[in-house]
Design a protein around this motif. Sequence first.
Motif, mmCIF file in Angstrom:
data_model
loop_
_atom_site.group_PDB
_atom_site.id
_atom_site.type_symbol
_atom_site.label_atom_id
_atom_site.label_comp_id
_atom_site.label_asym_id
_atom_site.label_seq_id
_atom_site.Cartn_x
_atom_site.Cartn_y
_atom_site.Cartn_z
ATOM 1 N N GLN A 126 35.755 -13.875 19.450
ATOM 2 C CA GLN A 126 35.698 -15.306 19.717
ATOM 3 C C GLN A 126 34.266 -15.778 19.986
ATOM 4 N N SER A 127 33.473 -14.941 20.652
ATOM 5 C CA SER A 127 32.112 -15.394 20.954
ATOM 6 C C SER A 127 31.143 -15.024 19.833
ATOM 7 N N LEU A 128 31.480 -13.952 19.081
ATOM 8 C CA LEU A 128 30.526 -13.477 18.070
ATOM 9 C C LEU A 128 30.598 -14.294 16.778
ATOM 10 N N MET A 159 27.583 -15.880 14.438
ATOM 11 C CA MET A 159 27.167 -15.214 13.193
ATOM 12 C C MET A 159 27.134 -16.190 12.019
ATOM 13 N N LYS A 160 27.694 -17.387 12.204
ATOM 14 C CA LYS A 160 27.844 -18.300 11.071
ATOM 15 C C LYS A 160 26.530 -18.592 10.339
ATOM 16 N N THR A 161 25.478 -18.884 11.103
ATOM 17 C CA THR A 161 24.209 -19.233 10.442
ATOM 18 C C THR A 161 23.656 -18.052 9.650
ATOM 19 N N MET A 162 23.880 -16.834 10.206
ATOM 20 C CA MET A 162 23.432 -15.637 9.500
ATOM 21 C C MET A 162 24.068 -15.549 8.107
ATOM 22 N N PHE A 163 25.366 -15.856 8.031
ATOM 23 C CA PHE A 163 26.070 -15.798 6.746
ATOM 24 C C PHE A 163 25.614 -16.926 5.827
ATOM 25 N N LEU A 164 25.397 -18.100 6.405
ATOM 26 C CA LEU A 164 24.952 -19.224 5.583
ATOM 27 C C LEU A 164 23.581 -18.932 4.992
ATOM 28 N N SER A 165 22.666 -18.349 5.806
ATOM 29 C CA SER A 165 21.330 -18.117 5.258
ATOM 30 C C SER A 165 21.321 -16.934 4.292
ATOM 31 N N ALA A 166 22.350 -16.092 4.363
ATOM 32 C CA ALA A 166 22.455 -15.023 3.364
ATOM 33 C C ALA A 166 23.177 -15.525 2.115
ATOM 34 N N ASN A 167 23.454 -16.829 2.087
ATOM 35 C CA ASN A 167 24.135 -17.443 0.948
ATOM 36 C C ASN A 167 25.557 -16.904 0.757
ATOM 37 N N ALA A 224 31.881 -29.450 2.397
ATOM 38 C CA ALA A 224 30.828 -28.763 3.154
ATOM 39 C C ALA A 224 30.825 -27.283 2.797
ATOM 40 N N LYS A 225 29.677 -26.642 3.014
ATOM 41 C CA LYS A 225 29.577 -25.197 2.772
ATOM 42 C C LYS A 225 30.117 -24.453 3.991
ATOM 43 N N ILE A 226 31.079 -23.572 3.748
ATOM 44 C CA ILE A 226 31.705 -22.808 4.823
ATOM 45 C C ILE A 226 31.268 -21.349 4.691
ATOM 46 N N PRO A 227 30.803 -20.738 5.786
ATOM 47 C CA PRO A 227 30.409 -19.323 5.684
ATOM 48 C C PRO A 227 31.602 -18.445 5.307
ATOM 49 N N GLU A 228 31.334 -17.461 4.479
ATOM 50 C CA GLU A 228 32.388 -16.660 3.863
ATOM 51 C C GLU A 228 32.243 -15.196 4.291
ATOM 52 N N ALA A 229 33.319 -14.425 4.091
ATOM 53 C CA ALA A 229 33.299 -12.965 4.332
ATOM 54 C C ALA A 229 33.135 -12.623 5.797
ATOM 55 N N ASP A 283 21.112 -5.277 5.123
ATOM 56 C CA ASP A 283 20.411 -5.766 3.930
ATOM 57 C C ASP A 283 20.846 -7.182 3.576
ATOM 58 N N VAL A 284 22.157 -7.446 3.723
ATOM 59 C CA VAL A 284 22.674 -8.754 3.315
ATOM 60 C C VAL A 284 22.393 -9.800 4.399
ATOM 61 N N LEU A 285 22.595 -9.440 5.649
ATOM 62 C CA LEU A 285 22.603 -10.435 6.726
ATOM 63 C C LEU A 285 21.355 -10.427 7.607
ATOM 64 N N ASN A 286 20.500 -9.407 7.447
ATOM 65 C CA ASN A 286 19.330 -9.272 8.323
ATOM 66 C C ASN A 286 19.722 -9.258 9.801
ATOM 67 N N LEU A 287 20.327 -8.159 10.214
ATOM 68 C CA LEU A 287 20.782 -8.012 11.597
ATOM 69 C C LEU A 287 19.602 -7.998 12.567
ATOM 70 N N ARG A 288 19.933 -8.167 13.831
ATOM 71 C CA ARG A 288 18.880 -8.133 14.846
ATOM 72 C C ARG A 288 18.552 -6.691 15.211
ATOM 73 N N TRP A 289 17.362 -6.520 15.827
ATOM 74 C CA TRP A 289 16.893 -5.182 16.160
ATOM 75 C C TRP A 289 17.878 -4.402 17.012
ATOM 76 N N ARG A 290 18.436 -5.099 18.015
ATOM 77 C CA ARG A 290 19.270 -4.323 18.938
ATOM 78 C C ARG A 290 20.552 -3.812 18.277
#
Lengths: 417, 417
Positions: free
Chosen positions: A35-37, A41-49, A61-66, B125-132
């Motif tokens: 629930q908190s993660l 993580m949404k922006t991470m998925f959006l910036s990974a396209n 709107a663009k919805i993060p996938e996977a 590689d896909v998401l660019n995770l954080r260091w921790r």
Amino acid sequence: MFNSFELRAFGTSTSIPLPLLVNVAISVGAYYVGQSLIPRMKTMFLSANLAGVDMNKKSKAKIPEALGVVTGCIFLVSLFLFIPVPFMGSFSKNDLEEFPHDKFVEFIAAMLSICCMILLGFADDVLNLRWRDKLYLPTVASLPLLMVYYTNFNSTTIILPRIVSQFLGMSVNIGVLYYVYMGMLAVFCTNAINILAGINGLETCQSLVIAGSIVVFNLVEILSGRCREEYEFSLYIMLPYIGSTLALWKYNRYPSQVFVGDTFNYLSGMTFAVVGILGHFSKTVLLFFIPQIINFVYSVPQLFRFIPCPRHRLPKYDPASDLLHCSKTQFRVGDLNVLGRVCFAVFRTLRLIRCEESEDGVVSCNNFTIINFAILLTGPIREDRLNRLLVVFQVVCSLFAFAIRYPLAHYFYDTIN
Amino acid sequence: MFNSFELRAFGTSTSIPLPLLVNVAISVGAYYVGQSLIPRMKTMFLSANLAGVDMNKKSKAKIPEALGVVTGCIFLVSLFLFIPVPFMGSFSKNDLEEFPHDKFVEFIAAMLSICCMILLGFADDVLNLRWRDKLYLPTVASLPLLMVYYTNFNSTTIILPRIVSQFLGMSVNIGVLYYVYMGMLAVFCTNAINILAGINGLETCQSLVIAGSIVVFNLVEILSGRCREEYEFSLYIMLPYIGSTLALWKYNRYPSQVFVGDTFNYLSGMTFAVVGILGHFSKTVLLFFIPQIINFVYSVPQLFRFIPCPRHRLPKYDPASDLLHCSKTQFRVGDLNVLGRVCFAVFRTLRLIRCEESEDGVVSCNNFTIINFAILLTGPIREDRLNRLLVVFQVVCSLFAFAIRYPLAHYFYDTIN
């Protein structure tokens, strides 16, 4: 083995195994972590396209996938943390010679198969794998599972219904065919959920209903005192699965903030196959897949290309009314091969499809999925209502499955299991 | 256990276990599958936008990235297909009661840890995770491994060198610290390869040298008749690894047609940690990591931010000469904290870095990696020559490791493992 760690609860004779309590705690934890993660993580998925447009909304709107990969990782980590618990009793004995390696390997093999499917699903979401990869990779991923089944049980005998047993005897040993069946079960479960998908929340909801049904079935069996160990094994896997999936559902329900991706569907299918195979109740698991089986059988003419199949068979969205309509496929009957014509005639006669034929002979008919079929029955419908309808259908089918499993089975079979 | 499947080869007394022959065949197969699959997957990666520009080339073409996931999957499938082989003998016995579940679970747990790292690496590689995430996820992924170690061996005794054993006795049991050490080994191995990277072919070459060293070590030990089982286990994992990695190297060598991605580095590190831990020779594995350890120690001031660390520390490419130069970091000594000043003073005194100070007090010095240090020694150098130099260094270090492991160890220790 597990019995040795029981706690007497509330001073009554009902005992709740300690590992089960720990498992419930871990599952609740998995829910809160998810629930908190997930929103973070949404922006991470959006910036990974890794994103897609929700076709059934006005906003586009663009919805993060996977995001299923996040759920998958939480689920895996929960299992990692849980595994030592049911074996604590064996650890504390000084003599590790008696350690139940055979039970331990069941957990590890289960996690290996699930982890492989998360990897495969995520690779599919990122890379768009070909169809055949989706068929043979789950087969390979289920190999360790089959080996564990072989070394731990190797029971390939199926009990026959009364009507057949008069001629063939009570049971028949189908040998290697049983392993083929289990391998195909893994492929079927992973793909069956994947093809009954495409409207907000449907993947998570159907998986939760199936998982819930398995949990109820396990509890009934445990309380009636049958094969305790195997059903506990199943619970230990299903509860963290439900915990992590509920968190995903929270963001995937209508209107979806995230999409689950193939990752989630594969992971779910493999989880159900794993508990079915190693818990020895694969046929019961299949009973909980009735809507998926119906959808698969109904889809066969398009899946095998007897009838033309467009790339997407999702319902068609009408922005003016905010309602979903059937999506359609078009063809000329003359262009179909023999099987196509037979399927078309049968489905039409049974009124399973609705068709219109234009003057120049082009037939326009609904795509062969139960989602479209539901819209045929209800008329244009809002996405959340359609989802609710399909979930109710899944629940009704589960109740029907219990009816087959318990009262009716006693009618058809002399012994159960 | 494995001995029971031996074949007498060529009628001599030297016997080659049948599983080893099958393993070699599968490894050769893995090479050929990789060789044909990798180029065909390139477009899939490019269209998924998994690609990067090769900074050290004039063309600045987009190169597909994270192809390590293909190698990882081929490696995993090879292991999946191989696992039943060493247990064939136990299968054919009618009595599965005696099946060596404890040996079987080693394979499954090894594959689980490796599969988790492939998933983590690909997600990175896909998401660019954080260091921790990169630190605690390998720790979690190594949990099943540690459990298997606990149930199968649980030897936490380390043998002391002569000079210490006079005071503390021949050996000391470090208990739970040994598990902490093994968990950290997995984290170290996965990240150590990842930070010695960035020029064409270096990741694959260093991994192949380490893998080759492990294979040689295993063969020496097997031929000298020590602990056959564990070294065979290691060979069964290392050979398919080498097969699938060789195929990747073919396309990753200068000039790279594909990049390997974090996926490959994580997968390699975990594979080495797995065979080290379950094969009981983790200290020897660490000996083969000497260049990575040197690189890590040399990098510490930047990794822990005592000295400013730019996002990339790769050598700087000069298109005019097609040569690589040191990349630099700039700072004022006055801005460093105490540890930074100490590191700077020590490294400068030991001539480990080369600095220039401008009139306004800004120090410009090479980034702290052994890749840059190599360029300090050679002057501007072509990328392929630099790679060759570093690989030769890795090979020399492996020879040195053997020298420590064999002749010198006899000098320091009374008994060897």
